[in-house]
Design an enzyme around this catalytic site. Structure first.
Site, PDB file in Angstrom:
ATOM      1  N   CYS A   1       0.837  -1.204   0.000  1.00  0.00           N
ATOM      2  CA  CYS A   1       0.000   0.000   0.000  1.00  0.00           C
ATOM      3  C   CYS A   1       0.877   1.262   0.000  1.00  0.00           C
ATOM      4  CB  CYS A   1      -0.927   0.004   1.219  1.00  0.00           C
ATOM      5  SG  CYS A   1      -2.481  -0.903   0.967  1.00  0.00           S
TER       6      CYS A   1
ATOM      7  N   HIS B   1      -6.019  -1.141  -2.184  1.00  0.00           N
ATOM      8  CA  HIS B   1      -5.782  -2.477  -1.638  1.00  0.00           C
ATOM      9  C   HIS B   1      -6.935  -3.441  -1.950  1.00  0.00           C
ATOM     10  CE1 HIS B   1      -3.881  -5.276   1.192  1.00  0.00           C
ATOM     11  NE2 HIS B   1      -5.067  -5.510   1.710  1.00  0.00           N
TER      12      HIS B   1
ATOM     13  N   ASN C   1       0.510 -13.868  -9.931  1.00  0.00           N
ATOM     14  CA  ASN C   1      -0.131 -14.938  -9.173  1.00  0.00           C
ATOM     15  C   ASN C   1      -1.280 -14.304  -8.422  1.00  0.00           C
ATOM     16  OD1 ASN C   1       1.750 -16.980  -9.835  1.00  0.00           O
ATOM     17  ND2 ASN C   1       3.143 -16.285  -8.229  1.00  0.00           N
TER      18      ASN C   1
ATOM     19  N   SER D   1       0.857 -14.231  -1.628  1.00  0.00           N
ATOM     20  CA  SER D   1       0.858 -14.034  -0.177  1.00  0.00           C
ATOM     21  C   SER D   1       0.316 -12.662   0.213  1.00  0.00           C
ATOM     22  CB  SER D   1       2.268 -14.227   0.366  1.00  0.00           C
ATOM     23  OG  SER D   1       3.202 -13.487  -0.385  1.00  0.00           O
TER      24      SER D   1
ATOM     25  N   HIS E   1      -3.107  -7.428  -2.158  1.00  0.00           N
ATOM     26  CA  HIS E   1      -2.982  -6.152  -2.880  1.00  0.00           C
ATOM     27  C   HIS E   1      -2.691  -6.462  -4.358  1.00  0.00           C
ATOM     28  CE1 HIS E   1      -2.141  -1.721  -2.575  1.00  0.00           C
ATOM     29  NE2 HIS E   1      -1.832  -1.996  -3.824  1.00  0.00           N
TER      30      HIS E   1
ATOM     31  N   HIS F   1      -1.162  -6.984  -7.557  1.00  0.00           N
ATOM     32  CA  HIS F   1       0.230  -6.808  -8.009  1.00  0.00           C
ATOM     33  C   HIS F   1       0.675  -7.982  -8.859  1.00  0.00           C
ATOM     34  CE1 HIS F   1       1.023  -9.648  -4.742  1.00  0.00           C
ATOM     35  NE2 HIS F   1       2.246  -9.820  -5.210  1.00  0.00           N
TER      36      HIS F   1
ATOM     37  N   GLN G   1       4.526  -9.600 -10.952  1.00  0.00           N
ATOM     38  CA  GLN G   1       5.972  -9.687 -10.785  1.00  0.00           C
ATOM     39  C   GLN G   1       6.660  -9.765 -12.143  1.00  0.00           C
ATOM     40  OE1 GLN G   1       7.800 -12.301  -7.896  1.00  0.00           O
ATOM     41  NE2 GLN G   1       5.791 -12.967  -7.191  1.00  0.00           N
TER      42      GLN G   1
ATOM     43  N   HIS H   1      -0.854 -16.103 -21.330  1.00  0.00           N
ATOM     44  CA  HIS H   1      -1.524 -17.305 -20.825  1.00  0.00           C
ATOM     45  C   HIS H   1      -2.215 -17.009 -19.497  1.00  0.00           C
ATOM     46  CE1 HIS H   1       0.518 -20.256 -23.492  1.00  0.00           C
ATOM     47  NE2 HIS H   1       1.620 -19.564 -23.305  1.00  0.00           N
TER      48      HIS H   1
ATOM     49  N   PHE I   1      -6.338 -30.715  -9.262  1.00  0.00           N
ATOM     50  CA  PHE I   1      -5.010 -30.987  -8.726  1.00  0.00           C
ATOM     51  C   PHE I   1      -4.125 -31.581  -9.811  1.00  0.00           C
ATOM     52  CE2 PHE I   1      -7.587 -30.780  -4.963  1.00  0.00           C
ATOM     53  CZ  PHE I   1      -6.753 -30.174  -4.042  1.00  0.00           C
TER      54      PHE I   1
ATOM     55  N   GLU J   1      -0.305 -36.626 -13.208  1.00  0.00           N
ATOM     56  CA  GLU J   1       0.134 -35.444 -13.953  1.00  0.00           C
ATOM     57  C   GLU J   1       1.627 -35.191 -13.756  1.00  0.00           C
ATOM     58  OE1 GLU J   1      -2.511 -35.748 -12.079  1.00  0.00           O
ATOM     59  OE2 GLU J   1      -4.256 -35.151 -13.245  1.00  0.00           O
TER      60      GLU J   1
HETATM   61  O1  LIG Z   1      -8.235 -40.134  -8.894  1.00  0.00           O
HETATM   62  P1  LIG Z   1      -8.410 -39.226  -7.731  1.00  0.00           P
HETATM   63  O2  LIG Z   1      -7.600 -39.640  -6.530  1.00  0.00           O
HETATM   64  O3  LIG Z   1      -9.848 -38.970  -7.385  1.00  0.00           O
HETATM   65  O4  LIG Z   1      -7.842 -37.805  -8.224  1.00  0.00           O
HETATM   66  C1  LIG Z   1      -6.572 -37.299  -7.939  1.00  0.00           C
HETATM   67  O5  LIG Z   1      -5.539 -37.932  -8.696  1.00  0.00           O
HETATM   68  C2  LIG Z   1      -5.618 -37.794 -10.118  1.00  0.00           C
HETATM   69  C3  LIG Z   1      -4.394 -38.435 -10.731  1.00  0.00           C
HETATM   70  O6  LIG Z   1      -3.202 -37.820 -10.352  1.00  0.00           O
HETATM   71  C4  LIG Z   1      -5.742 -36.329 -10.534  1.00  0.00           C
HETATM   72  O7  LIG Z   1      -6.026 -36.268 -11.917  1.00  0.00           O
HETATM   73  C5  LIG Z   1      -6.855 -35.616  -9.762  1.00  0.00           C
HETATM   74  O8  LIG Z   1      -6.830 -34.233 -10.087  1.00  0.00           O
HETATM   75  C6  LIG Z   1      -6.631 -35.815  -8.268  1.00  0.00           C
HETATM   76  O9  LIG Z   1      -7.661 -35.186  -7.520  1.00  0.00           O
HETATM   77  O1  LIG Z   2       7.234 -14.345  -5.046  1.00  0.00           O
HETATM   78  P1  LIG Z   2       6.080 -14.758  -4.208  1.00  0.00           P
HETATM   79  O2  LIG Z   2       4.777 -14.149  -4.648  1.00  0.00           O
HETATM   80  O3  LIG Z   2       6.326 -14.547  -2.744  1.00  0.00           O
HETATM   81  O4  LIG Z   2       5.975 -16.327  -4.414  1.00  0.00           O
HETATM   82  C1  LIG Z   2       5.094 -16.992  -5.264  1.00  0.00           C
HETATM   83  O5  LIG Z   2       5.470 -16.871  -6.639  1.00  0.00           O
HETATM   84  C2  LIG Z   2       6.723 -17.460  -7.006  1.00  0.00           C
HETATM   85  C3  LIG Z   2       6.896 -17.334  -8.494  1.00  0.00           C
HETATM   86  O6  LIG Z   2       5.924 -18.060  -9.230  1.00  0.00           O
HETATM   87  C4  LIG Z   2       6.818 -18.918  -6.552  1.00  0.00           C
HETATM   88  O7  LIG Z   2       8.137 -19.375  -6.740  1.00  0.00           O
HETATM   89  C5  LIG Z   2       6.457 -19.081  -5.074  1.00  0.00           C
HETATM   90  O8  LIG Z   2       6.425 -20.452  -4.751  1.00  0.00           O
HETATM   91  C6  LIG Z   2       5.078 -18.446  -4.831  1.00  0.00           C
HETATM   92  O9  LIG Z   2       4.723 -18.555  -3.468  1.00  0.00           O
END
Ligand SMILES: O=P(O)(O)O[C@H]1O[C@H](CO)[C@@H](O)[C@H](O)[C@H]1O
Ligand SMILES: O=P(O)(O)O[C@H]1O[C@H](CO)[C@@H](O)[C@H](O)[C@H]1O
Lengths: 350, 350
Positions: free
Chosen positions: B55, B115, B155, B163, B166, B168, B170, B300, B314, B319
């Site tokens: 801020c 903020h 992010n 974290s 505000h 922002h 990077q 992206h 996840f 993955e």
């Molecule tokens: O199959 P689950 O345990 O429900 O799902 C988990 O594992 C999968 C395989 O890594 C992922 O694609 C899902 O995003 C995750 O939630």
């Molecule tokens: O720099 P920050 O915002 O504290 O940190 C965040 O962005 C970074 C860049 O993607 C990552 O490496 C960190 O893990 C994430 O917590």
């Protein structure tokens, strides 16, 4: 200017297994953390949970009833991402919109009937039963003509997308070889053709000399934080003998693998006195009917926690858009894990 | 067997921008979710927070005082992963333990003194000021002989490791070209050499004909869910004109980019009526002194939410160990985003 000091200064390391670089920023671990806190898993679970779809005797979402299993239990995933009966077909528009049908099998492996256990709390002989299931499944699925790669893995902990705490893993087996094992095939093949030895055999020899990144070893396996680790406490579990897949292991080697997994995961839990989340899995030769002498079986552990039971590493903006990045060195992580007790904190006398 | 139907059946799609495949499992979205729930960001924040280190007028961790800025504010990251003064040097043990020193710069960009705001709640002219900062920073950093690539990103949201709420972003700028832009350079170069046009120009033409994945467009920009999207509601923001970097954009194109970002992020917030988390960033030509005519500037957006404000995707076991995978089709995601109101839900009349 002073000398390059990888303990303190930013540098890149090369991962010879997948051919990619990773950025290491050791000085950055001093940064304060005010972001998201994970809920540490310190839950006391019952040995049996009537609402759990993996406990013995319970009914699953699709109406099937689990047997009263006493060791391990394997079944087809009720919500598999891959299914066997997919009509083949493909799309190609201008070389830019390309798709092809994919088929495969999803399996779920319960490690134990006990709802309250995790691998580090199981005995070596009980973990050995899990290793035997992995072996059988790899053999059976791999023998199918429609399966050319078998991915065995475990997601442990809510933060790793695991939706049920009952100890279990999964298998996704499919027609094509996925991206990560395909990269490892390319890299291992190039190394093997050039040197006549497997990449990981030579790597183990160097790590044995350096003694900086080894966490645990027994007669048949080495557990280490690879020089090129991405996740804060990432480890690699490698057999001393150059074998391509789990079916080639002797009984003694399988017992020793069970011990290595137990000893590693106990240290993980002890590090932050919490049930340590991770995704882990075996990398083995594709089951495409080729010999793949270049392949050297191994197991990866990718745990997200960084500083405590509640503060994780995020793979976000820079990592997704540019490059993998870590804040502590592999050597520091290995030392932290090495110095942990080999007795699980829940079983230590007060 | 019936015909291959990508709306219902598992298939792989190819990402021509980075050369990797992704697994799509549309039928899997029916799976019930009992796992981790995210805390949706519905916080009402004050316009000024005396404890926020971003801020205006506040003191940062290193003792510096922020100016009373009224638009944007840029400063060197107090905990940068990359620093300029690193002694050069490298390591190579048997071709398997390889490292080299890396240097660079980390910058933080405050998007607004307020903020309580986020990009979708800012006016197009205020977002345009952010676009101007990106332009200046890319130009200035890119002109340095020790900087060969400039990664601008944001992010947003705790779940993306942010974290401080505000508004922002990077910049991480560095000596070497990181992995992702390096892959995109290879792919775009091969396409350009073969076809004499940029990959993304041709891709936009096909998407314009198909009309299935476009979310928003104006005179100068197209926002779409790419055919090969990994994240559930991933999007790509592409200029119609083939330019290599942001400094080549006209004033009109920069205004139109600000509008595209606003219109996209409003739809994101409206989708689950929450402040939609994501990591986003610009991909532009490396600043290595080469022309890079193959490069086509783009942005992206990688948002993790899948089904609701609390249920995310996840990227874990399969993955990480095998291959990127998604549960809903790109076409479905685009349709969901397209049908959202272009007025932010907080500003809609009840
Ligand atoms: O199959 P689950 O345990 O429900 O799902 C988990 O594992 C999968 C395989 O890594 C992922 O694609 C899902 O995003 C995750 O939630
Ligand atoms: O720099 P920050 O915002 O504290 O940190 C965040 O962005 C970074 C860049 O993607 C990552 O490496 C960190 O893990 C994430 O917590």
């Amino acid at each position: 200017m002073s000398e390059f000091n990888p303990k303190e200064q930013a540098h890149r390391r090369f991962n010879p297994l997948n051919g990619e670089w990773i950025l290491v920023s050791p000085h950055r671990s001093k940064r304060p953390w005010q972001g998201q806190q994970e809920a540490p898993d310190r839950s006391q679970r019952p040995t049996y949970d009537p609402t759990c779809y993996l406990c013995p005797g319970n009914t699953r979402a699709n109406g099937e009833v689990n047997p009263n299993y006493e060791g391990t239990f394997v079944f087809d995933n009720d919500f598999a991402a891959l299914t066997p009966e997919v009509p083949t077909g493909s799309t190609d528009i201008g070389g830019l919109l390309r798709a092809e049908a994919e088929s495969g099998v999803g399996r779920v492996i319960c490690f134990s009937p006990r709802h309250d256990l995790t691998l580090p709390e199981m005995s070596v002989s009980d973990i050995r039963r899990v290793v035997d299931v992995w072996t059988d499944e790899y053999r059976t699925l791999g023998a199918r003509p429609d399966i050319n790669y078998v991915q065995i893995f475990e997601n442990k902990g809510q933060v790793m997308g695991c939706s049920n705490p009952h100890p279990h893993g999964q298998i996704w087996a499919q027609r094509t070889v996925p991206g990560e094992p395909a990269k490892e095939t390319t890299q291992q093949l190039a190394y093997f053709e050039k040197n006549g030895r497997s990449l990981l055999s030579d790597y183990l020899r160097i790590e044995g000399q350096e003694q900086q990144r080894i966490v645990f070893e027994n007669a048949h396996w080495v557990v280490l934080v690879p020089y090129w680790a991405i996740w804060p406490f990432e480890t690699l579990v490698v057999p001393r003998r150059h074998v391509q897949d789990i079916t080639q292991l002797t009984d003694e080697e399988k017992d020793a693998l069970a011990e290595a997994i137990q000893q590693l995961t106990i240290r993980y839990d002890n590090l932050f006195q919490t049930s340590f989340p991770y995704s882990a899995g075996l990398h083995q030769r594709p089951t495409d009917g080729q010999e793949h002498p270049e392949w050297h079986l191994h197991m990866h552990f990718y745990p997200p926690l960084l500083r405590s039971a509640t503060v994780r590493k995020f793979m976000v903006g820079y990592e997704l858009l540019a490059n993998a990045q870590r804040d502590i060195t592999a050597e520091y992580a290995a030392q932290r894990l090495r110095e942990q007790s080999n007795v699980h904190y829940k079983q230590q006398p007060d």
